[in-house]
Each structure stands twice: as C-alpha cells, then as structure tokens.
Design a protein around this motif. Structure first.
Motif, PDB file in Angstrom:
ATOM      1  N   ARG A 543      13.258  -8.490   0.371  1.00  8.15           N
ATOM      2  CA  ARG A 543      12.514  -7.236   0.169  1.00  8.15           C
ATOM      3  C   ARG A 543      11.061  -7.526  -0.199  1.00  8.15           C
ATOM      4  NH1 ARG A 543      17.189  -5.942  -3.131  1.00  8.15           N
ATOM      5  NH2 ARG A 543      18.666  -4.687  -1.925  1.00  8.15           N
ATOM      6  N   ASP A 544      10.883  -8.467  -1.119  1.00 14.21           N
ATOM      7  CA  ASP A 544       9.527  -8.769  -1.580  1.00 14.21           C
ATOM      8  C   ASP A 544       8.696  -9.427  -0.477  1.00 14.21           C
ATOM      9  OD1 ASP A 544      10.300  -7.715  -3.972  1.00 14.21           O
ATOM     10  OD2 ASP A 544      10.481  -9.631  -5.034  1.00 14.21           O
ATOM     11  N   THR A 545       9.350 -10.190   0.408  1.00 17.63           N
ATOM     12  CA  THR A 545       8.624 -10.794   1.524  1.00 17.63           C
ATOM     13  C   THR A 545       8.084  -9.715   2.457  1.00 17.63           C
ATOM     14  OG1 THR A 545       9.937 -12.832   1.419  1.00 17.63           O
ATOM     15  CG2 THR A 545       8.801 -12.378   3.491  1.00 17.63           C
ATOM     16  N   LEU A 546       8.891  -8.688   2.729  1.00 18.63           N
ATOM     17  CA  LEU A 546       8.419  -7.594   3.575  1.00 18.63           C
ATOM     18  C   LEU A 546       7.271  -6.842   2.907  1.00 18.63           C
ATOM     19  CD1 LEU A 546      11.768  -6.172   5.027  1.00 18.63           C
ATOM     20  CD2 LEU A 546      10.090  -7.653   6.142  1.00 18.63           C
ATOM     21  N   CYS A 547       7.350  -6.653   1.583  1.00 18.30           N
ATOM     22  CA  CYS A 547       6.233  -6.020   0.868  1.00 18.30           C
ATOM     23  C   CYS A 547       4.964  -6.848   1.031  1.00 18.30           C
ATOM     24  CB  CYS A 547       6.568  -5.867  -0.616  1.00 18.30           C
ATOM     25  SG  CYS A 547       7.865  -4.664  -0.974  1.00 18.30           S
ATOM     26  N   LEU A 548       5.124  -8.171   0.974  1.00 15.86           N
ATOM     27  CA  LEU A 548       3.979  -9.076   1.027  1.00 15.86           C
ATOM     28  C   LEU A 548       3.325  -9.084   2.406  1.00 15.86           C
ATOM     29  CD1 LEU A 548       2.327 -11.392  -0.339  1.00 15.86           C
ATOM     30  CD2 LEU A 548       4.083 -12.970   0.510  1.00 15.86           C
ATOM     31  N   LYS A 553      -0.566  -4.990   3.905  1.00 18.77           N
ATOM     32  CA  LYS A 553      -1.626  -4.799   4.901  1.00 18.77           C
ATOM     33  C   LYS A 553      -2.249  -3.410   4.775  1.00 18.77           C
ATOM     34  CE  LYS A 553      -0.136  -7.995   8.543  1.00 18.77           C
ATOM     35  NZ  LYS A 553       0.290  -8.102   9.961  1.00 18.77           N
ATOM     36  N   ASP A 554      -1.399  -2.407   4.542  1.00 21.07           N
ATOM     37  CA  ASP A 554      -1.888  -1.027   4.427  1.00 21.07           C
ATOM     38  C   ASP A 554      -2.311  -0.690   3.005  1.00 21.07           C
ATOM     39  OD1 ASP A 554      -1.312  -0.597   7.136  1.00 21.07           O
ATOM     40  OD2 ASP A 554       0.772  -0.111   6.665  1.00 21.07           O
ATOM     41  N   PRO A 556      -3.326  -2.962  -0.228  1.00 22.56           N
ATOM     42  CA  PRO A 556      -3.506  -4.272  -0.875  1.00 22.56           C
ATOM     43  C   PRO A 556      -3.088  -4.300  -2.341  1.00 22.56           C
ATOM     44  CG  PRO A 556      -5.455  -3.676   0.393  1.00 22.56           C
ATOM     45  CD  PRO A 556      -4.587  -2.463   0.341  1.00 22.56           C
ATOM     46  N   THR A 557      -2.931  -3.154  -2.966  1.00 21.26           N
ATOM     47  CA  THR A 557      -2.546  -3.127  -4.388  1.00 21.26           C
ATOM     48  C   THR A 557      -1.056  -2.845  -4.581  1.00 21.26           C
ATOM     49  OG1 THR A 557      -3.073  -0.763  -4.583  1.00 21.26           O
ATOM     50  CG2 THR A 557      -4.847  -2.341  -5.027  1.00 21.26           C
ATOM     51  N   CYS A 558      -0.292  -2.790  -3.488  1.00 21.61           N
ATOM     52  CA  CYS A 558       1.135  -2.476  -3.633  1.00 21.61           C
ATOM     53  C   CYS A 558       1.863  -3.617  -4.339  1.00 21.61           C
ATOM     54  CB  CYS A 558       1.765  -2.211  -2.273  1.00 21.61           C
ATOM     55  SG  CYS A 558       2.047  -3.696  -1.285  1.00 21.61           S
ATOM     56  N   SER A 559       3.041  -3.306  -4.866  1.00 22.94           N
ATOM     57  CA  SER A 559       3.847  -4.322  -5.543  1.00 22.94           C
ATOM     58  C   SER A 559       4.357  -5.351  -4.537  1.00 22.94           C
ATOM     59  CB  SER A 559       5.041  -3.670  -6.250  1.00 22.94           C
ATOM     60  OG  SER A 559       5.942  -4.654  -6.709  1.00 22.94           O
ATOM     61  N   ILE A 560       4.273  -6.611  -4.907  1.00 24.25           N
ATOM     62  CA  ILE A 560       4.841  -7.681  -4.070  1.00 24.25           C
ATOM     63  C   ILE A 560       5.971  -8.385  -4.839  1.00 24.25           C
ATOM     64  CG2 ILE A 560       2.848  -8.037  -2.591  1.00 24.25           C
ATOM     65  CD1 ILE A 560       1.977 -10.323  -4.439  1.00 24.25           C
TER      66      ILE A 560
END
Length: 569
Positions: A543-548, A553-554, A556-560
């Motif tokens: 899940r975190d890899t997909l967030c990263l 990309k859309d 940049p401040t989203c949780s990774i």
C-alpha cells in the motif's frame, strides 16, 4: 481509460490489484491461465517451466507481457502460447473478487490499450522498448549487478574505486569460484583464516580469550541465557595428538600477513605467506583435527602473549576478524539462485572446490558459484539463528533516489544454532527453506511457532538485553549504509528509465556486536504471507509503495506510510 488509469498485475499481488481498483483504475487482465493451459496442453504441458521469482535478470527469461498485444490470447486465439506461466499454487491470483463480471467486462473494453501501470514479479516481463514515457513499471533492467549473489560480489569488489567505503565492514568476504584469480584468492583467504582461527583456538585452549570488540551484555547472562553463541570445538579424546609445532607455524604465517597488510600500499609485489612458508596441505589437515576433532595444542607462555598481540594488531587491519570465528566455516551458493536453493555450509577447502565443480543441477551453470565467509560470531535469539528482511524502494537512478521502509521482519531457523552441525534447518533462515522443517524438540519454546518476528518485537527483546539503543544507533544506520553502498557500486550497470521504480528486499545477519551484515538483495521479494506478522507488514509495504510512486505524483505532501527518504543525489 482516457485518464490513463489502466493497469496490469501479474503474480501473487491481490493487495496491489485491490488498491488500484479502489483508486478508480481499470485492470487489463492477462490471459486466463486455465483456458490457456487447456488450449495448449500437449507438448508444452509436458515441458512445464518451473519458474518463480528470482534475483536474476539479464535476459534469462522470455518476456511475459507484451504491452501492446498481451490481451489477445484471452479472447480465444489459437496463437502459440508465449507465457511461461507460474506454477499452479499461484493461480489463486487469477481468482479475484468479481462476482458480477464487471472487472472482466472492463478488461475486455481496454484489451487493446497499453497499461499505464504494470506490476509483475518477473524482471523481464516487460519489453521496455515498447513502453511510453508515462508508463509506470515496477522493475528496472539489468539489476542483476546487485540482485544476484554473483553480481553483488563483483559490484562490491569495485566499491573502493567508487567511493571511500570498505565492503569488508558490512559484506562478508565473497569470491566467484568460476574466475581463476578469485578462486586463488579464496584458497589463500581460507588458509589465512585457518591460521588466525588456530591462534584463537590456542588461546581458548590456554584458558584465555581473544580480545573482542564488544562484550556480552551482563543483562543477557542474567536472563539465564546468552544471546551470543560461542560453540566450542569437540572435547579432546584420550590419546589425541599434541601438535607442538602448529602454533608456531600459524604465528609465522600471521606475522607475515600482518606485515603485508601494513605495507600493501608500498610494495604490492610482496610474496603471499600462503605460497612461501609452510606445507599448507599438512597444516590444514592438522588444523581440521584441532578445530573439529578435538586434537590438543601445546602453547607456551611466550606463544600465548604472541597470539594475543598478533590478533589485536590483525583486528586493526581486518574488519571481519571478530565475526569470522574460529572454525573457518564457509557458505557455498549458486551465483544466480534465490530462496536458499543449492546453498551448502562447509569447513573444508577441498569440499568447497569439489562441490562447486561437481554439482549437476540444471539451474547452475558450471563455475557460476560464489563462496562467502560464514558469520560465525552472530547474535542469536533464544539460541536460534535469525536474519532480517528489510525493504527499500528505488524511484530513480539518475539521480539515485532511495526510500527505506521503517518496518521489517525477522525470520528464524527451526533448530538451535550450532556450528558443529551444518544442516540447513539451523543455518538458512529463508521461509522457503524453513517451511519444510518442523520445530525440533530441543528448540527453545520462546521461539515463535511461525518463525517470524516484527522489528517491534525485536526492539522489545533488545530492550530486555539492556541494549534498546542498538536498533536505532547501530542496526538501522548500518543497514541503510550497506544498502546505499551496494546500490552505488552497481549504479552504472543498471539500465534505468524514468517512470520505473522497484521494491527490493535486503537480507541481513546481525553480529554479536549488533553490526548488520548484508547477505543479499532480492528483486521481487515475496509478498505471500507466512505469518500474522508478514500478512500485516507485506500488505502495508505494498500500500505504501503505491502511495509513494502514484499518489505522491499528484500530491507531494500525501502520506507515504513507513517510507523514509534516505538518499537523493
């Protein structure tokens, strides 16, 4: 589809499929395995390809996924099958939650579209020449420079020419036996290690111990156990020979070697002590008797002092002197295999050389073996060997950009650690190896039944030892540094493309001083859960890899999640 949200998943990754669908992506499914196997039974069914995730690359497999035409066989074409399908146990991936057939319909509608996101467990599953600039793929090409044992061995040999780093501080000494110069270097290393080991055994025989870089914490002893295993060689039997000259020979060899180490930048033509001073065949046979059969040594007071001084001086020159132990155990590995296939531990030079050249396994080419120094002085938990699987992601190679995952897990062996018994159940921590062994009756009951711990559980254990600081001050910095050194050593070999990324799994052993030792780096690390811990952590890292690689990309401040940027050139 107009929003460029078409994806393809190949392999055992239900979390990836579920997470992408939840983001509004449409799957372009690969051809149905069952239908294809029925269609192409005959000779191809007899010539079943036993292929699974591997460390290897370099064009060893036919591409699984042609991005422009891969959906056609799904519609019932009689074209020849070009897909080396996974074994039957992986077929569960094809059976996803689609009771109304909506996903099948959507897949049909995008059958001629190029996927914008491709996640596969094969390094060569995608023809990178056909990819468009904005396609996202979860692999780079030619990563075998650090994801095969042979490649990592070669790359790290070059590290000192790339940066000021010594691979001997984090990677056990390793040699490619198919290369004549390296085979000769290994033979020399084996002999010198035997000589140093003999000095350690002599001091132990005299009731003394070599000066160590780190002492066993008192709290560990107070807990009724030692977290460090110090296996002793066999007890001497009545009538065992007394090798009066052996210590003197070992001292002479080690003195010459120390002199070479101190002056190696001044005179590289100094002859090797392995070729000049003693009869090595005779010396090794007697060393085997002392180390493994209980033969006694005679040590004078003067020799005892010489042994202590010499080992102290050698420790200043040899970062691996402490971890290499005293029984001269080496581990022989096929250079491009994974999951513990073909790995053998041995203590005799002639066995290493004979095994490397006599193996008939079809998967191992002649000469494609590496031999590596076994970490003898390692940290054990409840008397059991373990290793650490540590994830990281590379999102770019120019500039090199590396993300370290702050959660990881430990894998335990099924039997208590012992260097007097070299079977796989005691020494190879791979889940794919240990799943074939039942926990032995003499195993400490505190070892987890599923043989897995989270890093949080390990940190709690370290706190009980009085070394809670070891995780954040020694282990994590050491793992990060080793990973970065390995990547930089292979950077020029990797064929990178913008838009790709890759999730890797690095395996580490932990020395008795809590120093991490890098064993290997795996592409396609398994995401199939073998325990409650891995079920949670493997789902989280996906899940975190997909967030990263997507969400960021859309936004940049989203949780990774648990990812941490540790390096960007």
């Amino acid at each position: 589809a107009q929003e460029k949200k078409i994806f393809t998943v190949q392999g055992p990754y239900p979390i990836i499929r579920r997470e992408l669908r939840a983001r509004g992506w449409v799957e372009r499914k690969l051809p149905s395995m069952g239908r294809q196997l029925e269609q192409h039974r005959g000779d191809q069914n007899k010539q079943w390809l036993e292929i699974g995730p591997s460390n290897g690359g370099g064009g060893q497999r036919e591409a699984l996924l042609n991005p422009r035409g891969g959906a056609q066989p799904f519609l019932g074409t009689t074209d020849p099958l070009h897909y080396p399908w996974l074994p039957a146990e992986k077929e569960e991936e094809q059976c996803d939650e689609d009771p109304n057939g909506i996903h099948n319909l959507m897949s049909y509608l995008v059958r001629d579209r190029l996927p914008n996101f491709i996640w596969t467990n094969f390094l060569d599953a995608t023809d990178h020449e056909l990819l468009q600039q904005d396609n996202v793929v979860n692999h780079y090409s030619r990563v075998d420079a650090f994801t095969t044992k042979e490649g990592l061995c070669l790359s790290l040999q070059k590290l000192p020419w790339i940066e000021q780093a010594d691979p001997n501080t984090f990677f056990p000494r390793c040699y490619r036996l198919g290369i004549m110069d390296e085979r000769e270097a290994f033979i020399e290393d084996f002999r010198l290690t035997a000589a140093r080991s003999l000095l350690k055994l002599a001091l132990e025989e005299a009731g003394d111990r070599p000066v160590r870089t780190q002492q066993v914490p008192n709290s560990a002893k107070g807990a009724g156990e030692s977290h460090v295993s110090h296996p002793k060689h066999s007890t001497a039997r009545p009538g065992s020979p007394l090798y009066t000259e052996l210590v003197e020979e070992a001292l002479e060899v080690c003195k010459q070697h120390l002199d070479i180490l101190r002056h190696q930048d001044i005179d590289r033509n100094t002859p090797s002590p392995c070729r000049t001073c003693i009869d090595w065949d005779r010396f090794l046979q007697k060393y085997y008797r002392v180390a493994h059969e209980g033969a006694e040594l005679v040590l004078t007071k003067q020799q005892q002092k010489q042994c202590q001084n010499l080992l102290q001086h050698l420790a200043e020159q040899l970062p691996q002197l402490d971890m290499e132990g005293k029984l001269n155990v080496w581990i022989l590995k096929p250079g491009a295999e994974s999951q513990g296939r073909g790995i053998i531990c041995t203590t005799r030079l002639e066995e290493v050389l004979q095994l490397a050249w006599s193996c008939k396994a079809a998967s191992v080419q002649v000469g494609r073996w590496v031999v590596q120094k076994y970490v003898e002085q390692l940290l054990t938990i409840f008397g059991t060997k373990f290793d650490i699987r540590q994830w990281f992601v590379v999102t770019d190679w120019k500039p090199l950009t590396v993300w370290f995952y702050q959660d990881c897990y430990l894998r335990f062996c099924s039997r208590p650690f012992s260097l007097c018994h070299l079977e796989r159940a005691r020494h190879l921590c791979n889940v794919s190896v240990q799943k074939w062994y039942k926990t032995s009756p003499d195993q400490d009951p505190r070892v987890p039944r599923d043989k897995i711990w989270s890093n949080k559980q390990f940190q709690e254990y370290l706190a009980q030892l009085g070394r809670a600081d070891a995780w954040h001050q020694v282990l994590v910095p050491g793992m990060k540094a080793a990973i970065l050194s390995a990547l930089r050593s292979a950077q020029e070999q990797v064929r990178f493309r913008k838009g790709s990324f890759e999730l890797y799994g690095a395996d580490f052993l932990v020395g008795e001083d809590f120093q991490p030792w890098l064993l290997e780096i795996n592409s396609c690390p398994t995401m199939s859960p073998s325990s409650a811990v891995t079920r949670r952590l493997c789902a989280n890292v996906q899940r975190d890899t997909l967030c990263l690689v997507l969400d960021r990309k859309d936004n940049p401040t989203c949780s990774i999640g648990a990812f941490e940027l540790i390096y960007k050139e």
